[in-house]
Design a protein around this motif. Structure first.
Motif, PDB file in Angstrom:
ATOM      1  N   SER A   1      -1.469   8.344  -3.865  1.00  0.00           N
ATOM      2  CA  SER A   1      -0.161   8.258  -3.900  1.00  0.00           C
ATOM      3  C   SER A   1       0.614   9.136  -4.861  1.00  0.00           C
ATOM      4  CB  SER A   1       0.636   6.645  -4.298  1.00  0.00           C
ATOM      5  OG  SER A   1      -0.048   6.708  -5.638  1.00  0.00           O
ATOM      6  N   ARG A   2      -0.209  10.567  -5.015  1.00  0.00           N
ATOM      7  CA  ARG A   2       0.423  11.631  -5.817  1.00  0.00           C
ATOM      8  C   ARG A   2       1.432  12.394  -4.966  1.00  0.00           C
ATOM      9  NH1 ARG A   2      -1.244  11.847 -10.753  1.00  0.00           N
ATOM     10  NH2 ARG A   2      -0.549  14.000 -11.099  1.00  0.00           N
ATOM     11  N   TRP A   3       1.821  12.072  -3.918  1.00  0.00           N
ATOM     12  CA  TRP A   3       2.531  12.922  -3.086  1.00  0.00           C
ATOM     13  C   TRP A   3       4.070  12.982  -3.687  1.00  0.00           C
ATOM     14  CZ3 TRP A   3       6.679  10.544  -0.481  1.00  0.00           C
ATOM     15  CH2 TRP A   3       6.425   9.303  -0.233  1.00  0.00           C
TER      16      TRP A   3
ATOM     17  N   THR B   1       6.055  14.719   6.712  1.00  0.00           N
ATOM     18  CA  THR B   1       4.772  14.274   6.520  1.00  0.00           C
ATOM     19  C   THR B   1       4.707  12.762   5.719  1.00  0.00           C
ATOM     20  OG1 THR B   1       5.180  15.192   4.222  1.00  0.00           O
ATOM     21  CG2 THR B   1       4.204  16.509   5.996  1.00  0.00           C
ATOM     22  N   TYR B   2       5.930  12.055   5.708  1.00  0.00           N
ATOM     23  CA  TYR B   2       5.817  10.818   5.114  1.00  0.00           C
ATOM     24  C   TYR B   2       6.832   9.987   6.048  1.00  0.00           C
ATOM     25  CZ  TYR B   2       9.754  12.036   2.230  1.00  0.00           C
ATOM     26  OH  TYR B   2      11.140  12.431   1.712  1.00  0.00           O
ATOM     27  N   ARG B   3       6.782   8.571   5.658  1.00  0.00           N
ATOM     28  CA  ARG B   3       7.856   7.668   6.302  1.00  0.00           C
ATOM     29  C   ARG B   3       8.427   6.931   4.904  1.00  0.00           C
ATOM     30  NH1 ARG B   3       6.098   7.638  11.529  1.00  0.00           N
ATOM     31  NH2 ARG B   3       3.588   7.239  11.723  1.00  0.00           N
ATOM     32  N   SER B   4       9.504   6.216   5.045  1.00  0.00           N
ATOM     33  CA  SER B   4       9.880   5.639   3.804  1.00  0.00           C
ATOM     34  C   SER B   4      11.067   4.633   4.287  1.00  0.00           C
ATOM     35  CB  SER B   4      10.562   6.539   2.944  1.00  0.00           C
ATOM     36  OG  SER B   4      11.597   7.199   3.362  1.00  0.00           O
TER      37      SER B   4
ATOM     38  N   GLY C   1       0.792  -1.175  -0.129  1.00  0.00           N
ATOM     39  CA  GLY C   1      -0.040  -0.053  -0.142  1.00  0.00           C
ATOM     40  C   GLY C   1       0.918   1.517   0.019  1.00  0.00           C
ATOM     41  N   THR C   2       2.000   1.106  -0.486  1.00  0.00           N
ATOM     42  CA  THR C   2       2.810   2.392  -0.485  1.00  0.00           C
ATOM     43  C   THR C   2       3.247   2.731  -1.949  1.00  0.00           C
ATOM     44  OG1 THR C   2       4.918   1.027  -0.364  1.00  0.00           O
ATOM     45  CG2 THR C   2       4.115   1.605   1.820  1.00  0.00           C
ATOM     46  N   LEU C   3       3.728   3.805  -2.236  1.00  0.00           N
ATOM     47  CA  LEU C   3       4.406   4.341  -3.359  1.00  0.00           C
ATOM     48  C   LEU C   3       5.986   3.680  -3.599  1.00  0.00           C
ATOM     49  CD1 LEU C   3       4.434   6.311  -5.980  1.00  0.00           C
ATOM     50  CD2 LEU C   3       5.306   7.794  -4.581  1.00  0.00           C
TER      51      LEU C   3
ATOM     52  N   PRO D   1       2.546   8.648   3.361  1.00  0.00           N
ATOM     53  CA  PRO D   1       2.215   9.475   4.119  1.00  0.00           C
ATOM     54  C   PRO D   1       2.102   9.080   5.912  1.00  0.00           C
ATOM     55  CG  PRO D   1       0.636  10.082   2.538  1.00  0.00           C
ATOM     56  CD  PRO D   1       1.477   8.759   2.322  1.00  0.00           C
ATOM     57  N   ILE D   2       2.563   9.741   6.669  1.00  0.00           N
ATOM     58  CA  ILE D   2       2.708   9.143   8.160  1.00  0.00           C
ATOM     59  C   ILE D   2       1.202   8.847   8.628  1.00  0.00           C
ATOM     60  CG2 ILE D   2       4.697  10.138   8.745  1.00  0.00           C
ATOM     61  CD1 ILE D   2       3.131  12.415  10.136  1.00  0.00           C
TER      62      ILE D   2
END
Length: 256
Positions: free
Chosen positions: A121-123, A194-197, A95-97, A218-219
């Motif tokens: 997922s357009r971030w 704003t996001y994790r990776s 479920g991630t980009l 996004p977090i």
């Protein structure tokens, strides 16, 4: 160094997928060059087909010659085709980009994305530029460098001061890759609030530097524990599978 060539290439690198064309003034601001210099460069690049501009407009866009060069470059990378299925599946499962990033001087640039179905997922899009400070993509890139490779790049980026890959970050990245095989960015604080990776480097035989595969969200859509114990190991396994499929192996030991 062929300065004029370097400046012309900086014009081509200035374009992003979200741009609706760029004027000479906008290109001058992005490239840090005088508008008069940009005007000469865009005229030349347009004559050669690397830029195009509709009649009556003052905005330039990537031209057919640039598209052709990009297509040839992408086609020459043997790992892209087998990566498609692996990364598509990973995006759906996690479920991630999922993205592929390469270094361009002092930035990591997104060159390919795989998007999960039914998830926003357009971030981050192709062409997005990521600074080298405290991001999992840059840390994974750094950690995959040999000491000699890092020293060479560090020498070139030293004029940037702290806006480069720092030696302590390099050692941290190598230790983290040696321990668990991926770099975790938990998010929630500067510069990635704003996001994790998670990110894993990949060494391709055709390239003299590593590239990086990353998963991000996004977090609000995934906990740190999920990224550490689920997404990170899945990305690591996908890259290991890609290495097996393409016959690629790391060029050194993380602990050397």
């Amino acid at each position: 160094m062929a300065t004029t060539l370097a400046r012309g290439l900086s014009v081509l690198r200035a374009f992003r997928t979200t741009d609706n064309g760029l004027t000479n003034a906008e290109l001058a601001a992005r490239c840090g060059l005088p508008k008069s210099t940009i005007s000469r460069l865009t005229w030349t690049l347009r004559e050669l087909g690397y830029l195009t501009r509709a009649e009556g407009e003052d905005r330039f866009r990537p031209g057919p010659s640039l598209v052709a060069v990009g297509h040839v470059a992408a086609s020459s990378l043997s790992f892209i085709e087998p990566a498609e299925g692996l990364m598509n599946e990973l995006a759906t499962q996690s479920g991630t980009l999922v993205l592929l990033a390469v270094r361009n001087f002092d930035r990591m640039i997104v060159v390919r994305t795989w998007k999960p179905t039914n998830v926003y997922s357009r971030w981050m899009e192709v062409g997005h530029r990521l600074p080298l400070q405290q991001r999992s993509t840059a840390m994974a890139f750094a950690g995959a460098l040999s000491p000699a490779e890092f020293a060479e790049i560090d020498h070139k980026l030293q004029p940037l001061g702290n806006h480069r890959l720092l030696p302590e970050e390099y050692q941290q990245a190598r230790a983290e890759l040696a321990e668990r095989g991926f770099i975790l960015n938990p998010g929630g604080s500067a510069p990635t609030k704003t996001y994790r990776s998670v990110s894993v480097p990949f060494r391709a035989a055709e390239l003299d530097e590593p590239v990086v595969f990353s998963c991000g969200a996004p977090i609000s859509e995934g906990s740190v524990a999920q990224f550490e114990h689920e997404v990170g190991p899945k990305l690591r396994e996908a890259v290991l599978t890609l290495e097996r499929l393409t016959g690629q192996t790391p060029k050194f030991d993380y602990e050397d």
